[in-house]
Design a protein around this motif. Structure first.
Motif, PDB file in Angstrom:
ATOM      1  N   GLN A 429      80.319 -26.209 -81.682  1.00 53.42           N
ATOM      2  CA  GLN A 429      80.310 -24.803 -82.078  1.00 53.42           C
ATOM      3  C   GLN A 429      79.175 -24.527 -83.073  1.00 53.42           C
ATOM      4  N   ARG A 430      78.949 -25.452 -83.988  1.00 49.91           N
ATOM      5  CA  ARG A 430      77.862 -25.268 -84.950  1.00 49.91           C
ATOM      6  C   ARG A 430      76.499 -25.292 -84.257  1.00 49.91           C
ATOM      7  N   ARG A 431      76.338 -26.154 -83.280  1.00 51.87           N
ATOM      8  CA  ARG A 431      75.077 -26.175 -82.522  1.00 51.87           C
ATOM      9  C   ARG A 431      74.853 -24.846 -81.822  1.00 51.87           C
ATOM     10  N   HIS A 432      75.920 -24.332 -81.233  1.00 48.43           N
ATOM     11  CA  HIS A 432      75.834 -23.045 -80.543  1.00 48.43           C
ATOM     12  C   HIS A 432      75.464 -21.941 -81.532  1.00 48.43           C
ATOM     13  N   ASN A 433      76.085 -21.952 -82.688  1.00 51.87           N
ATOM     14  CA  ASN A 433      75.855 -20.892 -83.673  1.00 51.87           C
ATOM     15  C   ASN A 433      74.427 -20.895 -84.218  1.00 51.87           C
ATOM     16  N   ARG A 434      73.823 -22.080 -84.290  1.00 46.91           N
ATOM     17  CA  ARG A 434      72.468 -22.133 -84.851  1.00 46.91           C
ATOM     18  C   ARG A 434      71.389 -21.871 -83.797  1.00 46.91           C
ATOM     19  N   GLY A 435      71.789 -21.706 -82.541  1.00 45.27           N
ATOM     20  CA  GLY A 435      70.829 -21.329 -81.503  1.00 45.27           C
ATOM     21  C   GLY A 435      70.413 -22.429 -80.564  1.00 45.27           C
ATOM     22  N   ALA A 436      71.116 -23.565 -80.555  1.00 44.57           N
ATOM     23  CA  ALA A 436      70.801 -24.620 -79.583  1.00 44.57           C
ATOM     24  C   ALA A 436      71.059 -24.103 -78.174  1.00 44.57           C
ATOM     25  N   ILE A 437      70.215 -24.499 -77.230  1.00 47.07           N
ATOM     26  CA  ILE A 437      70.363 -24.048 -75.847  1.00 47.07           C
ATOM     27  C   ILE A 437      71.476 -24.862 -75.188  1.00 47.07           C
ATOM     28  N   MET A 438      72.546 -24.192 -74.802  1.00 50.38           N
ATOM     29  CA  MET A 438      73.739 -24.881 -74.294  1.00 50.38           C
ATOM     30  C   MET A 438      73.676 -25.003 -72.769  1.00 50.38           C
ATOM     31  N   LEU A 439      72.673 -25.730 -72.305  1.00 56.28           N
ATOM     32  CA  LEU A 439      72.509 -25.927 -70.862  1.00 56.28           C
ATOM     33  C   LEU A 439      73.565 -26.884 -70.323  1.00 56.28           C
ATOM     34  N   GLU A 440      74.072 -26.573 -69.143  1.00 52.67           N
ATOM     35  CA  GLU A 440      75.006 -27.468 -68.445  1.00 52.67           C
ATOM     36  C   GLU A 440      74.375 -27.812 -67.095  1.00 52.67           C
ATOM     37  N   ILE A 441      73.693 -28.938 -67.040  1.00 57.75           N
ATOM     38  CA  ILE A 441      73.022 -29.357 -65.803  1.00 57.75           C
ATOM     39  C   ILE A 441      73.859 -30.445 -65.142  1.00 57.75           C
ATOM     40  N   PRO A 442      74.511 -30.131 -64.028  1.00 61.83           N
ATOM     41  CA  PRO A 442      75.313 -31.178 -63.372  1.00 61.83           C
ATOM     42  C   PRO A 442      74.422 -32.299 -62.840  1.00 61.83           C
ATOM     43  N   SER A 541      80.130 -19.591 -62.320  1.00 65.98           N
ATOM     44  CA  SER A 541      79.820 -18.808 -61.124  1.00 65.98           C
ATOM     45  C   SER A 541      78.962 -19.622 -60.163  1.00 65.98           C
ATOM     46  N   SER A 542      78.738 -19.069 -58.968  1.00 68.87           N
ATOM     47  CA  SER A 542      77.923 -19.752 -57.968  1.00 68.87           C
ATOM     48  C   SER A 542      76.451 -19.806 -58.378  1.00 68.87           C
ATOM     49  N   ARG A 543      76.071 -18.982 -59.371  1.00 73.49           N
ATOM     50  CA  ARG A 543      74.672 -18.940 -59.804  1.00 73.49           C
ATOM     51  C   ARG A 543      74.390 -19.883 -60.971  1.00 73.49           C
ATOM     52  N   GLU A 544      75.417 -20.550 -61.479  1.00 68.51           N
ATOM     53  CA  GLU A 544      75.242 -21.353 -62.689  1.00 68.51           C
ATOM     54  C   GLU A 544      74.217 -22.464 -62.498  1.00 68.51           C
ATOM     55  N   PHE A 545      74.352 -23.236 -61.429  1.00 69.79           N
ATOM     56  CA  PHE A 545      73.440 -24.362 -61.209  1.00 69.79           C
ATOM     57  C   PHE A 545      72.006 -23.876 -61.092  1.00 69.79           C
ATOM     58  N   LEU A 546      71.793 -22.819 -60.320  1.00 63.77           N
ATOM     59  CA  LEU A 546      70.449 -22.287 -60.106  1.00 63.77           C
ATOM     60  C   LEU A 546      69.832 -21.816 -61.414  1.00 63.77           C
ATOM     61  N   VAL A 547      70.563 -20.989 -62.164  1.00 66.35           N
ATOM     62  CA  VAL A 547      70.027 -20.415 -63.397  1.00 66.35           C
ATOM     63  C   VAL A 547      69.744 -21.514 -64.422  1.00 66.35           C
ATOM     64  N   ASN A 548      70.647 -22.476 -64.551  1.00 70.47           N
ATOM     65  CA  ASN A 548      70.435 -23.562 -65.494  1.00 70.47           C
ATOM     66  C   ASN A 548      69.194 -24.381 -65.139  1.00 70.47           C
ATOM     67  N   PHE A 699      68.188 -13.405 -47.109  1.00 67.97           N
ATOM     68  CA  PHE A 699      68.459 -14.650 -47.812  1.00 67.97           C
ATOM     69  C   PHE A 699      67.794 -14.532 -49.178  1.00 67.97           C
ATOM     70  N   ALA A 700      68.590 -14.359 -50.219  1.00 66.04           N
ATOM     71  CA  ALA A 700      68.056 -14.159 -51.569  1.00 66.04           C
ATOM     72  C   ALA A 700      68.405 -15.348 -52.456  1.00 66.04           C
ATOM     73  N   VAL A 701      67.522 -15.634 -53.426  1.00 66.27           N
ATOM     74  CA  VAL A 701      67.772 -16.710 -54.365  1.00 66.27           C
ATOM     75  C   VAL A 701      69.112 -16.492 -55.062  1.00 66.27           C
ATOM     76  N   GLY A 702      69.939 -17.541 -55.061  1.00 62.87           N
ATOM     77  CA  GLY A 702      71.265 -17.462 -55.657  1.00 62.87           C
ATOM     78  C   GLY A 702      72.374 -17.221 -54.655  1.00 62.87           C
ATOM     79  N   ASP A 703      72.024 -16.796 -53.420  1.00 61.60           N
ATOM     80  CA  ASP A 703      73.045 -16.511 -52.404  1.00 61.60           C
ATOM     81  C   ASP A 703      73.735 -17.787 -51.931  1.00 61.60           C
ATOM     82  N   PRO A 704      75.049 -17.748 -51.755  1.00 61.18           N
ATOM     83  CA  PRO A 704      75.718 -18.849 -51.052  1.00 61.18           C
ATOM     84  C   PRO A 704      75.384 -18.781 -49.571  1.00 61.18           C
ATOM     85  N   VAL A 705      75.270 -19.929 -48.930  1.00 67.57           N
ATOM     86  CA  VAL A 705      74.935 -19.963 -47.515  1.00 67.57           C
ATOM     87  C   VAL A 705      75.519 -21.235 -46.908  1.00 67.57           C
TER      88      VAL A 705
END
Length: 733
Positions: A429-442, A541-548, A699-705
């Motif tokens: 939580q402290r890392r988040h509060n100070r502005g660390a980028i909370m990326l979740e890359i599977p 969401s389905s866009r999480e992996f792409l955006v991260n 077919f757009a970026v982020g679309d499920p297919v």
């Protein structure tokens, strides 16, 4: 416009024989001058100090008047182009912003890129500007343009060939044989005389030394120096990747003998005896070396965290054979079912591994936190510990969720695990509060069976135990870096920061515009603020992996350096690597500096020139090798799945391809627009999508297919998909 040198004559194209893809045959009267130019540039680059013309003549073994005249001609040409400068009668490479050295990476189309250390953007090199440079060569590049999407340039000279040898498939012939490179970016085959084939059989994987880069009359020449075996065998594939990337896979006799002389007796001496504390290691189920252990004490007004790290520097002393080999490796390299270690197995899996029930030397960070997770103080001690348990992430997760019937075995640490989790959540939580980028890359998990064949490829599940250990390693690294930053200024430090510079503002703005087009609302001025808000929007969401992943690509690469601009991704002023000395050499350097500054060791370790650049490059080499093996395995995994359907999402588009990522397997591939027979699709680049001209299917970026496996190209590691049957389609309408 680049000025032509006075010794060059007009080039004429050739229609016969092999030539490097970017060159044509030069006039015989000038070709040797161009080669001489490369030799001079490489010589001055390697010396890194001014040389007199007589010294250059001696180094290049100039023998007669004609050769001296040619040398004089080339030196004048290099001075004219300001590639060299002259002072007090000595020559040296010019120090200019538009003259840089980089490593060549070729594209399938024949163009190239120069990867330059410390630069965010690679330099584009059109095929005609590559000279004779090929994959992996270290070259001197002149930047000719900085417009458009990035810098462009031309190769001035080849400093060092990147491929003294190559890995490939042997093809036997009656009058001579060939080695076809496994790396498709190398634009030539290698001729092997029958007497230089080592008895290799047709179709086997081999390593060949390049004895002559001259392509006359057809191909460059070489000789077989190692036969690896059947390329269909995954173990042989592993060896091919190891040789291709130049990974040191054998330890020298001197290092092995030195390892054999190490004592396995543990003595407390002047170390702190921490064996009474219930340390535990928490790693993956398939982990083989355990270099970190943790425990905790609940205090009246907070927590005391102990992070014990294997004391590798006790065994690997400066300038020893073990030390020199570890530095040249830089890092361990991990493949499914195989590791190329930085240290011999007796160290990595025995003496330095914090196995349960055995006394081990450690370097322990003892950090006090207040009730909100704020660091109050830290001290660092050489210690002796005894791990109570070897735990896995899944086991810890089950224990924390009361899902184990045998929890009595772990009764002495369960309450500690709960306290550890409580502290980890505060730190996050402290890392988040100070502005660390909370990326979740599977991450992708590739499992092999006992026969060495692929069992499964799937997304690796991360649970609270993974995050907990991650927070403690971050906390220890940061505490050490803060201490070294304060104390190291007044003395010879000899350690490296782990730095991560802020992203290019233009890249960030492009990314911000992109996510807005796929429906992600972004507000805020400070990147740290709006990036985390955006990541929270797509979480789950389905866009999480792409955006991260796209966010990650917009960032600069983290690296090692003695200069400390901070770590943008962690929002940390001081950060280093302390917690993995079994597998990373920078951590050993940090341990030595820390011991000296804590007055635990009287003599400071000698500083290593250019260590940051050297170790950053080795880290990238390891990443590339690991990625290549994973790509080989993912194509192999789909061999028997032609026609099988998978859930995926669109990860990118261009005028020729819809790029897709399989949702559960994290396998990447593409749908070639030329293979789509239902419609003619056109690119809408602004909105990152392709649109069917007749039916309007999008077919757009982020679309499920839903896709099915169509074709595999194992040599190029390419996977071609097709959309599933219309009734199974999930593309946007």
């Amino acid at each position: 416009m680049t000025r032509k040198r006075h010794f060059r004559k007009k080039r004429t194209p050739s229609h016969g024989g092999h030539q490097p893809r970017n060159t044509v045959i030069n006039d015989p009267g000038t070709e040797h001058l161009l080669k001489l130019e490369d030799r001079i540039t490489a010589l001055l680059h390697s010396h890194k100090k001014p040389l007199k013309q007589t010294a250059i003549e001696d180094a290049l073994e100039t023998k007669n008047r004609d050769e001296r005249r040619d040398l004089d001609l080339v030196l004048k040409g290099l001075l004219q182009e300001r590639i060299l400068t002259r002072k007090d009668g000595c020559f040296i490479l010019a120090a200019r912003d538009d003259l840089v050295r980089g490593r060549i990476s070729l594209s399938p189309r024949g163009n190239g890129f120069a990867e330059v250390e410390g630069r965010d953007k690679d330099i584009f090199l059109a095929a005609r500007n590559l000279k004779s440079a090929t994959q992996g060569d270290l070259v001197l590049v002149r930047i000719t343009s900085r417009r458009g999407r990035g810098p462009e340039g031309r190769v001035v000279s080849i400093i060092e060939r990147g491929n003294a040898s190559l890995v490939g498939i042997f093809k036997r012939g009656d009058k001579g044989s060939l080695v076809i490179p496994d790396d498709y970016r190398i634009p030539f085959n290698l001729m092997i005389a029958n007497g230089d084939a080592m008895g290799a059989e047709d179709g086997l994987a081999v390593v060949a030394e390049i004895t002559n880069y001259d392509p006359a009359p057809i191909f460059p020449a070489g000789r077989i120096i190692e036969i690896l075996g059947d390329p269909e065998d995954l173990a042989v594939k592993n060896e091919m990747v190891i040789r291709k990337h130049g990974l040191p896979y054998c330890f020298s006799d001197a290092a092995v003998q030195e390892t054999g002389r190490l004592r396995d007796r543990i003595e407390v001496g002047d170390r702190e005896d921490l064996r009474h504390l219930p340390f535990v290691t928490i790693d993956g189920a398939d982990a083989r070396d355990f270099d970190d252990a943790v425990t905790i004490e609940k205090r009246d007004r907070g927590f005391r965290l102990y992070v014990a790290i294997a004391d590798v520097s006790h065994y690997v002393t400066p300038e020893s054979n073990l030390d020199r080999e570890a530095y040249e490796r830089g890092t361990s390299v991990y493949f499914p079912g195989r590791v190329v270690p930085m240290l011999p197995e007796r160290l990595s899996n025995d003496l330095c591994s914090l196995v349960p029930g055995k006394d081990r030397y450690a370097f322990t960070a003892i950090i006090d936190f207040d009730e909100s997770g704020g660091r109050r103080k830290a001290r660092f001690v050489k210690s002796v510990i005894k791990s109570a348990h070897r735990l896995t992430y899944d086991l810890v997760n089950d224990l924390l969720n009361d899902k184990r019937d045998d929890d009595a075995i772990y009764s002495n640490v369960i309450e500690d695990l709960r306290q550890l989790l409580a502290l980890a959540r505060l730190l996050e939580q402290r890392r988040h509060n100070r502005g660390a980028i909370m990326l979740e890359i599977p991450e992708r998990e590739i499992s092999l069976n006992d026969a060495g064949e692929i069992k499964v490829i799937r997304k690796r599940e991360r649970n609270q135990a993974h995050k907990m250990i991650e927070e403690f390693m971050l906390a220890a690294n940061e505490a050490v870096a803060s201490f070294l930053s304060r104390k190291g200024k007044a003395t010879a430090d000899g350690f490296l920061y782990r730095i991560h510079q802020a992203p290019d503002p233009l890249k960030l703005e492009e990314f911000r515009e992109f996510v807005a087009r796929i429906g992600v609302v972004v507000r805020g001025k400070r990147p740290e603020t709006w990036i985390n808000r955006m990541l929270e929007q797509v979480r789950g969401s389905s866009r999480e992996f792409l955006v991260n992943n796209l966010m990650l690509r917009s960032m600069q690469q983290a690296r090692y350096d003695t200069v400390n601009p901070g770590h943008f991704g962690l929002a940390s002023k001081n950060y280093t690597h302390f917690t993995s000395p079994i597998r990373r050499y920078p951590d050993i350097m940090v341990h030595r500096a820390l011991a000296h500054l804590c007055r635990l060791h009287k003599k400071a370790a000698p500083q290593v020139a250019n260590a940051g650049e050297h170790l950053s490059l080795l880290e990238r080499r390891a990443v590339k090798a690991e990625r290549e093996m994973a790509d080989i395995l993912q194509v192999r995994y789909l061999r028997d799945k032609i026609g099988v359907e998978f859930n995926a999402f669109v990860s990118g588009v261009n005028e020729a391809v819809i790029f897709v990522e399989l949702e559960d397997e994290l396998i990447s591939g593409g749908i070639n627009l030329a293979d789509l027979e239902d419609d003619f699709y056109i690119l809408d680049d602004k909105n990152h999508r392709v649109i069917g001209k007749r039916d309007g299917r999008i077919f757009a970026v982020g679309d499920p297919v839903r896709v099915r496996v169509y074709q595999l190209d194992e040599r190029r590691r390419r996977i071609n998909f097709l959309p599933a049957a219309p009734e199974n389609m999930m593309a946007s309408q």
